[in-house]
Write a protein that holds these residues in place. Sequence first.
Motif, PDB file in Angstrom:
ATOM      1  N   PRO A  14      27.466  23.776  67.840  1.00 25.51           N
ATOM      2  CA  PRO A  14      28.261  23.378  66.680  1.00 25.51           C
ATOM      3  C   PRO A  14      27.781  22.005  66.191  1.00 25.51           C
ATOM      4  O   PRO A  14      27.314  21.188  66.988  1.00 25.51           O
ATOM      5  N   PRO A  15      27.877  21.738  64.898  1.00 29.27           N
ATOM      6  CA  PRO A  15      27.346  20.482  64.337  1.00 29.27           C
ATOM      7  C   PRO A  15      27.898  19.218  65.006  1.00 29.27           C
ATOM      8  O   PRO A  15      27.201  18.221  65.119  1.00 29.27           O
ATOM      9  N   GLU A  16      29.131  19.270  65.464  1.00 27.91           N
ATOM     10  CA  GLU A  16      29.752  18.083  66.047  1.00 27.91           C
ATOM     11  C   GLU A  16      29.454  17.920  67.542  1.00 27.91           C
ATOM     12  O   GLU A  16      29.932  16.974  68.164  1.00 27.91           O
ATOM     13  N   CYS A  17      28.636  18.808  68.118  1.00 28.12           N
ATOM     14  CA  CYS A  17      28.388  18.789  69.564  1.00 28.12           C
ATOM     15  C   CYS A  17      26.912  18.610  69.894  1.00 28.12           C
ATOM     16  O   CYS A  17      26.046  19.071  69.154  1.00 28.12           O
TER      17      CYS A  17
END
Length: 60
Positions: A14-17
Amino acid sequence: MTLQAILVTETDPPPECEPISWLLLTTLKITSLEDVQQYVRWLIILFVPGMACVNSMAYY
């Protein structure tokens, strides 16, 4: 004792990870990519239940 290494890297996190990366050592016999995928699935089910549905992993 003979050890084999498996490097597992998440290919589409995921983009935030940050991507997950594991270096696994095993005494289990590995003869194919299918063996690697099966062993990694077992480890995820046993030790990381919340990740049981991760599909974007690359195996080296």
